[in-house]
Design an enzyme around this catalytic site. Sequence first.
Site, PDB file in Angstrom:
ATOM      1  N   CYS A   1       3.375 -20.235  13.079  1.00 50.94           N
ATOM      2  CA  CYS A   1       3.198 -19.993  11.642  1.00 50.94           C
ATOM      3  C   CYS A   1       2.159 -18.887  11.471  1.00 50.94           C
ATOM      4  O   CYS A   1       1.145 -18.877  12.167  1.00 50.94           O
ATOM      5  CB  CYS A   1       2.723 -21.283  10.969  1.00 50.94           C
ATOM      6  SG  CYS A   1       2.358 -21.111   9.222  1.00 50.94           S
TER       7      CYS A   1
ATOM      8  N   HIS B   1       4.618 -26.276   3.212  1.00 48.83           N
ATOM      9  CA  HIS B   1       3.444 -25.541   2.715  1.00 48.83           C
ATOM     10  C   HIS B   1       3.124 -25.925   1.265  1.00 48.83           C
ATOM     11  O   HIS B   1       1.965 -25.898   0.853  1.00 48.83           O
ATOM     12  CB  HIS B   1       3.677 -24.029   2.783  1.00 48.83           C
ATOM     13  CG  HIS B   1       3.433 -23.444   4.145  1.00 48.83           C
ATOM     14  ND1 HIS B   1       2.223 -23.541   4.795  1.00 48.83           N
ATOM     15  CD2 HIS B   1       4.239 -22.739   4.975  1.00 48.83           C
ATOM     16  CE1 HIS B   1       2.304 -22.923   5.972  1.00 48.83           C
ATOM     17  NE2 HIS B   1       3.517 -22.433   6.103  1.00 48.83           N
TER      18      HIS B   1
ATOM     19  N   HIS C   1      10.027 -25.977   6.810  1.00 47.60           N
ATOM     20  CA  HIS C   1       8.690 -25.466   7.142  1.00 47.60           C
ATOM     21  C   HIS C   1       8.007 -24.901   5.889  1.00 47.60           C
ATOM     22  O   HIS C   1       6.848 -25.195   5.619  1.00 47.60           O
ATOM     23  CB  HIS C   1       8.815 -24.396   8.235  1.00 47.60           C
ATOM     24  CG  HIS C   1       7.517 -23.766   8.652  1.00 47.60           C
ATOM     25  ND1 HIS C   1       6.897 -24.038   9.856  1.00 47.60           N
ATOM     26  CD2 HIS C   1       6.715 -22.874   8.017  1.00 47.60           C
ATOM     27  CE1 HIS C   1       5.766 -23.350   9.916  1.00 47.60           C
ATOM     28  NE2 HIS C   1       5.632 -22.622   8.829  1.00 47.60           N
ATOM     29  N   GLU C   2       8.754 -24.103   5.111  1.00 43.29           N
ATOM     30  CA  GLU C   2       8.156 -23.491   3.914  1.00 43.29           C
ATOM     31  C   GLU C   2       7.861 -24.541   2.844  1.00 43.29           C
ATOM     32  O   GLU C   2       6.826 -24.477   2.174  1.00 43.29           O
ATOM     33  CB  GLU C   2       9.065 -22.390   3.348  1.00 43.29           C
ATOM     34  CG  GLU C   2       9.321 -21.200   4.279  1.00 43.29           C
ATOM     35  CD  GLU C   2       8.070 -20.644   4.936  1.00 43.29           C
ATOM     36  OE1 GLU C   2       6.979 -20.683   4.328  1.00 43.29           O
ATOM     37  OE2 GLU C   2       8.179 -20.169   6.078  1.00 43.29           O
TER      38      GLU C   2
END
Lengths: 186, 169
Positions: B98, B145, B141-142
């Site tokens: 990342c 965040h 994954h995004e």
Amino acid sequence: MTPRCERSYYAVSVVGADRPGIVAGISEALYRLGCNIADSSCAMLAGEFAMILIVSHPKPFTKANLLEELKPASERLGMTLAVRSLQTGEEQHRPPAGELCQITVYGADQPGIVYRVTSALAARQINIMDLHTKLVGSEEEPVYVMLLEATLPEDITPGHLEQLLASLRAELKVEIGIRVVTPVEL
Amino acid sequence: MAVQPILRYPHPLLKKLAHPVAGLDAEIRALLQDLIDTMRAGPGSVGVAAPQIGAALRICVVDVSKSRHGSENNHGLLCMVNPEIVARSGSAVMREGCMSVPDYTGDVERATEITVRFLDEQSDQVREVAASGFEAVAIQHELDHLDGILFLDRVVSITTGLFRRKSYR
């Protein structure tokens, strides 16, 4: 933290019979010295505990300074100590940029599994990053398991690696699996 | 329109819950453009979430079409406002890195098929996308965040599982 160039770097390894307090004892000695632990890895094999650490200290600092505190601590814990000074820039080593592959090898235990597989890799400049082996199974039918990660040079593909290991698979009668584990940037 | 610097852990915004967006306005559209520009500027980057560039809002962009992992199975550029995963199935482990956590990678287990629902920037309508493979991983994954979750919070170790048994003596 002091810039890299103003620090001395050392590779420290500590090995000995396992007991509680080894990591605490060694890291306490390093802390007292004002050393930073950068990367480290520890493992227990049978009853042996092993630590490998990259440590640093602001200059001026020598290997003798490091041993002064670390040697008594290791002896108290019954551990064998080894220290190597790193040359400037060595601590910044970056592995080659090719594909990272995880290779799994397992089969009936026999002499030479590690040797044959790793020398096939070494002959092609394939760099091993991580390797674990374990003897499992029963006493009558011991099974050897090896799990390693290796970085391929840029001109070798996972397909080439597959071909390279295919003949060993037949010859040693072991299972060999290859999986690409190159990290994805997200 | 600008490439924004990517915040790195331990920046506190990366561990915070991001706020839902009320609707699409000029400010949100500008932020989306910044996210796209920042993603395109990152070498090999396939997605950026708003908290990574300093905005605590539930917005992210994903585009795996130029990546060798996702080039054959993708929905192109996805500009997602208030995204949520409404269905997930399957599981696979991939080694992730990342931009907000440089110099470290780790094996993360994620769903292989997902359905993500979001307010679509182009149509201003709620849209559902069924993603799989690398695109599904990138979206998860995004979206993490937006919940203050880094891949470090999800790292699994394969070796622990395989070599756990100990009985030598």
